[in-house]
Structure formats: structure tokens, C-alpha cells
Design an enzyme around this catalytic site. Structure first.
Site, short mmCIF file in Angstrom:
data_model
loop_
_atom_site.label_atom_id
_atom_site.label_comp_id
_atom_site.label_asym_id
_atom_site.label_seq_id
_atom_site.Cartn_x
_atom_site.Cartn_y
_atom_site.Cartn_z
N ASP A 298 25.09 13.01 51.12
CA ASP A 298 25.65 12.61 50.18
C ASP A 298 25.43 13.44 49.15
OD1 ASP A 298 27.12 10.76 48.37
OD2 ASP A 298 25.12 9.55 47.74
N VAL B 261 17.04 2.81 38.06
CA VAL B 261 16.25 3.96 37.39
C VAL B 261 15.76 3.96 35.85
CG1 VAL B 261 15.95 6.54 37.61
CG2 VAL B 261 17.37 5.21 39.45
#
Length: 418
Positions: free
Chosen positions: A139, A28
Site C-alpha cells: 500500500d 489515530v
């Protein structure tokens, strides 16, 4: 295998050199799209070596696109996906506040109870919206909750998310992060929306204790160790807040409240806290200004370096001038002390403190950006969650398709609130 609708024009997508997060299949980066700041998840196609990886990726993209149609203030905003050569680019809005998990672990940030309730309500409202769209996150954890302006929470990372249908209302895939996973998920039992509610309860426990969750190892059938937890709960914790977290963490999924019920409970608690213990305005999101010369940073370092709310940016130049004046004064004091050979304990103590401040790589600035105070190393405050067994990967998440039998030793949560 193709992914359709690549609506990002990659020629107009600029990506910074240094990554600030790394997972199993992607890195990222901070970037810009047509000059606007964005967050870019870069995925190498050759890392998606099996069918399951593509299924998770396509599912994440599909869910983000569906959420884009209406949007929600507590859900990360999806911008688009692009493809160039062997790379895929998943582009979302950039949230500069870091993740909630790291902020909670750094106790130099004061977070009053009214603000903790507000944070919890933000998460619950975002999750209520997801469930209303028949989406399980699977999650939910503090590290997947980004801190935006004015402490607004943004739920992110939909890599394990799944749309629930009438034909397929339950799931059995073991996925998520060990410390936040519900018992039925870990044990390979069929589960539904209530698994997200259990994870939310674990996030509430982090909000309450401001400490890492202990891994629920084979004892207790992955239930909570209430005796250990009791030692971490602050005495000033609102009873209703603790009670809500325990209800969400009920071992039986049928005994957990819905997110609609949770939002209503937090609304009532917020009103009560304002009346009983008004905290005044929420503190500004903390600002950390880094040394301008830094190398490749880990996700935790980068999140700390980017905690800069928009309303404080204009004061950074003023802060730099103040810091330069302080440094000049310190140097003058040191020179005078050396020339005159003054042996004054108070001056020595002051000089030592000043030197320590000068040697720090980071400065934490108070709410009005005018009084810097030193802080310890970012790395010492923010450490990654320890990985559990059960096939955890480098991002702290795990996925499996089978359950394991665990010994059972459970205690009632009511001992915590009676």
C-alpha cells in the site's frame, strides 16, 4: 483470539481527545507515553469482526516488531502495543510533518528538483530495506509517507504488508489504493516485490506533476494514460527523473528495476543536479500556526496544523508579538481613516489586505519565522483522494480476492521523454 506481548503500560499512555485520522478499523490520536510524544492507533476489538481483519492486524504488528530490532531512518519506529478493556493501542513515534501527498498538492510550498530527488531516494532506501527483509508493503502511496525533520521521509501504515517466504513467494490478494496499485494486483494476477516498485513509480509521478493521480478506470487495462500525463509534466523536469518513473511503471513486472537499482540511479541524478542547478540549502519544513481555538479536525487539517520543525519552535513567541503589532497598527489605521474620512484608494487597498490577513485562521511562516504571510483555508488546499471502484473503503484502500477482465489500450511511455 489473543495478541501476545502487550508491552505498553496503558496507565502511562495519555491520549489527546481529538482524533487526527480515521480508517476502517481504527482512529489515530496524538498522545504521550511516559511524557514523550507518540502517535496512537486505537482499535476497537468489536470492529475486528472477521478472521481476515485479525490476520491483517497481527501481521502488521509482527512486521513492525521485526523492523524494530534493527530499524531504518526511513521507516516509522514502532514503540509497542497495549490492551485495555475492549481497546487495542498501537503506538509509534510521532511525525509532525504531515504526509507527502498533502504537501505536494499545496503549491505555495516550493519544492526544488534536488529536494524531490532526495525525497524519492529516501522512499527508495526505505523500500530497499523492506524488500531486503522479505517484506512487501502493498500500500505504498504518498499519503503513507510522512514528512519528518529536514524533509526525511518515514514510510508508515503496514496494515497490508506481507512477509515473503520461499514457500510462498507470490501473492494474489487485491489490496492497496486504486490509483497506486499495479495492473497485476488489480487484475488478480500473481505478484511479488515488483508491485511495490510500480506504486513507487506512481509516487514519482506525483512528485513530478504535483497533482493528483487520475483513477485508472477500465480503459487501458489500468495502465497509465500517457497522453493525459504528458500535459502535466513540467518542462524543467530532469529527463532521468521522468525516465525512472516510467521504468518503474512498466506494465510488465519483469521490466521494472529493483529498489537497489533505483537508489543508485537517484544517487547519480542527485550529484548531477547539484553540479548543474544548485538549489542551495533545502527549504525548511513549512510551519502552519493555527487559531488556538479549534474543534475536532480532520486528518488533513491536523497534519497542516502540526507542521512545526523543532528548530523553529523557539521563534513562535516572537512571531506572536509581531502579529500583535501588525494587528494593533491595522486597528489604529482603521480608526484614523474613520475619524478623518480619508478617501484614499491606496489606504483602502492596504486596509482591505490587512483585514483579510486578520480574518485568516492560519498563518504560514517563512523559513526564519519572522514574516507571516496569509494562506487560504487548509481544507481548500488538501482534499482526500477520491475513492475508486473495486471495493474501496473509507480510508481510500481496497482489498479483494478476485480479478476482473479489463479492455486493453496501451501507449508507449517513451513519447514522454523522446
Amino acid at each position: 483470539m489473543k495478541i501476545k506481548d502487550f508491552n505498553i503500560e496503558c496507565d502511562n499512555l495519555k491520549i489527546e481527545e481529538n482524533e487526527f485520522s480515521k480508517g476502517s478499523f481504527a482512529k489515530v490520536y496524538k498522545g504521550s507515553y511516559y511524557g514523550n510524544p507518540v502517535c496512537v492507533k486505537v482499535i476497537k476489538k468489536d470492529t475486528l469482526i472477521d478472521k481476515e481483519s485479525w490476520v491483517f492486524l497481527k501481521r502488521e504488528i509482527g512486521i513492525l516488531k521485526n523492523l524494530l530490532n534493527q530499524g531504518h531512518k526511513n521507516i516509522i519506529r514502532f514503540i509497542g502495543i497495549g490492551e485495555k478493556d475492549s481497546l487495542l493501542f498501537l503506538v509509534t513515534e510521532l511525525i509532525n510533518g504531515g504526509d507527502l501527498g498533502n504537501i505536494l498538492l499545496d503549491h505555495k510550498f516550493h519544492i526544488p528538483w534536488s529536494l524531490r530527488v532526495k525525497i524519492a531516494k529516501d522512499i527508495a532506501e526505505g523500500m530497499e530495506y523492506l524488500h531486503s527483509k522479505q517484506i512487501m508493503h502493498r500500500d505504498l502511496k504518498s499519503n503513507n509517507l510522512l514528512l519528518g525533520r529536514n524533509w526525511t521521509i518515514k514510510i508508515c501504515d503496514f496494515g497490508f504488508a506481507k512477509e515473503i517466504t520461499i514457500q510462498n513467494p507470490l501473492s494474489m490478494t487485491i489490496c492497496g489504493t486504486d490509483e497506486f496499485m499495479s495492473p497485476e494486483v488489480i487484475l488478480g494476477i500473481q505478484y511479488s516485490y515488483s508491485a511495490d516498485i510500480y506504486s513507487f513509480g506512481m509516487v514519482l509521478l506525483e512528485l513530478i506533476t504535483r497533482s493528483k493521480l487520475d483513477e485508472r478506470l477500465p480503459q487501458n487495462n489500468f495502465d497509465i494514460d500517457y497522453e493525459e500525463l504528458q500535459n502535466k509534466i513540467p518542462s524543467e523536469c530532469p529527463r532521468e527523473f521522468l525516465e525512472l518513473s516510467m521504468k518503474c511503471c512498466n506494465y510488465d513486472p519483469n521490466d521494472r528495476p529493483s529498489f537497489t537499482d533505483i537508489v543508485q540511479t537517484l544517487d547519480q541524478l542527485a550529484i548531477k543536479l547539484v553540479k548543474e542547478t544548485p538549489d542551495g540549502p533545502y527549504p525548511s519544513t513549512p510551519i502552519v500556526v493555527s487559531n488556538p481555538h479549534f474543534d475536532d479536525q480532520s486528518i488533513n487539517d491536523w497534519c497542516m496544523l502540526s507542521l512545526i520543525p523543532d528548530d523553529c519552535l523557539e521563534n513562535l513567541n516572537e512571531f506572536a508579538e509581531i502579529e500583535n503589532n501588525i494587528n494593533n497598527n491595522n486597528n489604529n489605521n482603521n480608526n484614523n481613516n474613520n475619524k478623518n474620512n480619508i478617501n484614499n484608494n491606496n489606504n483602502n487597498n492596504n486596509n482591505n489586505n490587512n483585514n483579510n490577513n486578520n480574518n485568516n485562521n492560519c498563518k504560514v511562516i517563512c523559513e526564519n519565522c519572522a514574516s507571516p504571510q496569509s494562506t487560504s483555508s487548509v481544507n481548500s488546499s488538501f482534499s482526500n483522494s477520491s475513492l475508486g471502484s473495486n471495493g474501496s473503503n473509507s480510508s481510500g484502500t481496497s482489498t479483494s480476492s478476485g480479478g476482473k477482465k479489463r479492455s486493453q489500450k496501451r501507449k508507449s511511455w517513451k513519447c514522454l521523454i523522446n
